[in-house]
Scaffold this active site. Structure first.
Site, PDB file in Angstrom:
ATOM      1  N   GLU A  69       0.849  -1.184   0.000  1.00 58.81           N
ATOM      2  CA  GLU A  69       0.000   0.000   0.000  1.00 58.81           C
ATOM      3  C   GLU A  69       0.891   1.243   0.000  1.00 58.81           C
ATOM      4  O   GLU A  69       1.807   1.365   0.807  1.00 58.81           O
ATOM      5  CB  GLU A  69      -0.897   0.005   1.244  1.00 58.81           C
ATOM      6  CG  GLU A  69      -1.770   1.229   1.394  1.00 58.81           C
ATOM      7  CD  GLU A  69      -2.644   1.506   0.176  1.00 58.81           C
ATOM      8  OE1 GLU A  69      -2.564   2.635  -0.359  1.00 58.81           O
ATOM      9  OE2 GLU A  69      -3.386   0.584  -0.244  1.00 58.81           O
ATOM     10  N   ASP A 119      -6.827   2.180  -9.304  1.00 57.52           N
ATOM     11  CA  ASP A 119      -7.222   3.494  -9.816  1.00 57.52           C
ATOM     12  C   ASP A 119      -7.391   3.402 -11.333  1.00 57.52           C
ATOM     13  O   ASP A 119      -6.460   3.000 -12.037  1.00 57.52           O
ATOM     14  CB  ASP A 119      -6.146   4.520  -9.465  1.00 57.52           C
ATOM     15  CG  ASP A 119      -6.582   5.954  -9.714  1.00 57.52           C
ATOM     16  OD1 ASP A 119      -7.409   6.181 -10.625  1.00 57.52           O
ATOM     17  OD2 ASP A 119      -6.099   6.855  -8.998  1.00 57.52           O
ATOM     18  N   THR A 193     -12.866  -7.394  -1.128  1.00 57.13           N
ATOM     19  CA  THR A 193     -12.167  -6.288  -0.499  1.00 57.13           C
ATOM     20  C   THR A 193     -13.190  -5.399   0.207  1.00 57.13           C
ATOM     21  O   THR A 193     -14.402  -5.545   0.020  1.00 57.13           O
ATOM     22  CB  THR A 193     -11.422  -5.440  -1.539  1.00 57.13           C
ATOM     23  OG1 THR A 193     -12.378  -4.731  -2.345  1.00 57.13           O
ATOM     24  CG2 THR A 193     -10.559  -6.316  -2.444  1.00 57.13           C
ATOM     25  N   GLU A 194     -12.708  -4.458   1.013  1.00 54.39           N
ATOM     26  CA  GLU A 194     -13.611  -3.513   1.676  1.00 54.39           C
ATOM     27  C   GLU A 194     -14.396  -2.717   0.628  1.00 54.39           C
ATOM     28  O   GLU A 194     -15.611  -2.524   0.746  1.00 54.39           O
ATOM     29  CB  GLU A 194     -12.829  -2.534   2.571  1.00 54.39           C
ATOM     30  CG  GLU A 194     -11.958  -3.190   3.616  1.00 54.39           C
ATOM     31  CD  GLU A 194     -10.531  -3.396   3.139  1.00 54.39           C
ATOM     32  OE1 GLU A 194     -10.315  -3.571   1.906  1.00 54.39           O
ATOM     33  OE2 GLU A 194      -9.626  -3.404   3.985  1.00 54.39           O
TER      34      GLU A 194
END
Length: 215
Positions: A69, A119, A193-194
């Site tokens: 990350e 992204d 994923t969240e």
């Protein structure tokens, strides 16, 4: 929505050196040394708060996992969340930018790569920043083992169509494609994923699994 800046993010990383790889460049080519067992290495680029990589490491103790990350506050949030759960010997985290992957991983070192809800960089002039652009695919080709694969998920139709074209033009093999993952036979085994849990109600989740046919 981006997480609010945490001024203690780097401090949290330092305090959790057992979980966070603080100097990844020093481990290039021998990440097996930082895990208890030498096992296939699975990497997630842009892991967010870490739910996906954590659940994978929990479900598959036969693999080693590293979540990457680039935003320090997001990584700090992942550390805090993981610390509330069971400690896993096959999971490490890293603060790094995907654009510099070759500085921290050796050729042929990665067995499996996850790209989850990257992204989309929708403007055409920013296409080279997409994690499925030709430049990134060339990097992955070098870093993946001969039988390594890439899993890619997104809710962005435009990015998915771009990615399909990009991987085909760069001679990757499409092992699996879904235009609606949550309504497919693979949905039961899908680890979300969240972001995926929150936004999948707005439309389908697209997924592909690709491999490089190396000689």
């Amino acid at each position: 929505m981006r997480l609010r800046n945490n001024p203690k993010a780097y401090e949290i990383m330092e305090e959790n050196a057992d979980l966070v790889i603080l100097k990844p460049e020093e481990h290039k080519g021998h990440y097996h040394d930082i895990f208890e067992i030498n096992q296939p290495l699975y990497i997630e680029i842009g892991m967010g708060k870490g739910d996906f990589i954590y659940q994978n490491a929990l479900k598959h103790p036969e693999n080693n996992y590293i979540g990457i990350e680039k935003f320090p506050s997001v990584l700090a949030a992942a550390i805090n969340k993981i610390n509330k759960n069971q400690s896993l010997p096959n999971l490490k985290l890293m603060h790094f930018d995907a654009i510099e992957l070759e500085n921290v991983f050796e050729n042929g070192e990665i067995y499996h790569l996850f790209l989850n809800f990257s992204d989309p960089w929708p403007k055409k002039r920013h296409a080279k920043r997409r994690l499925t652009s030709s430049a990134f695919l060339d990097v992955y080709r070098r870093l993946l083992k001969k039988d390594g694969v890439i899993e890619f998920k997104t809710d962005n139709r435009g990015l998915f169509e771009y990615s399909l074209q990009s991987v085909t033009e760069n001679n990757y093999h499409l092992d699996y494609v879904s235009l609606d993952l949550h309504n497919s036979p693979e949905a039961n085994d899908n680890i979300m994923t969240e972001y995926e849990r929150k936004f999948s109600v707005n439309g389908p989740i697209y997924k592909m699994i690709i491999s490089d046919c190396k000689e």
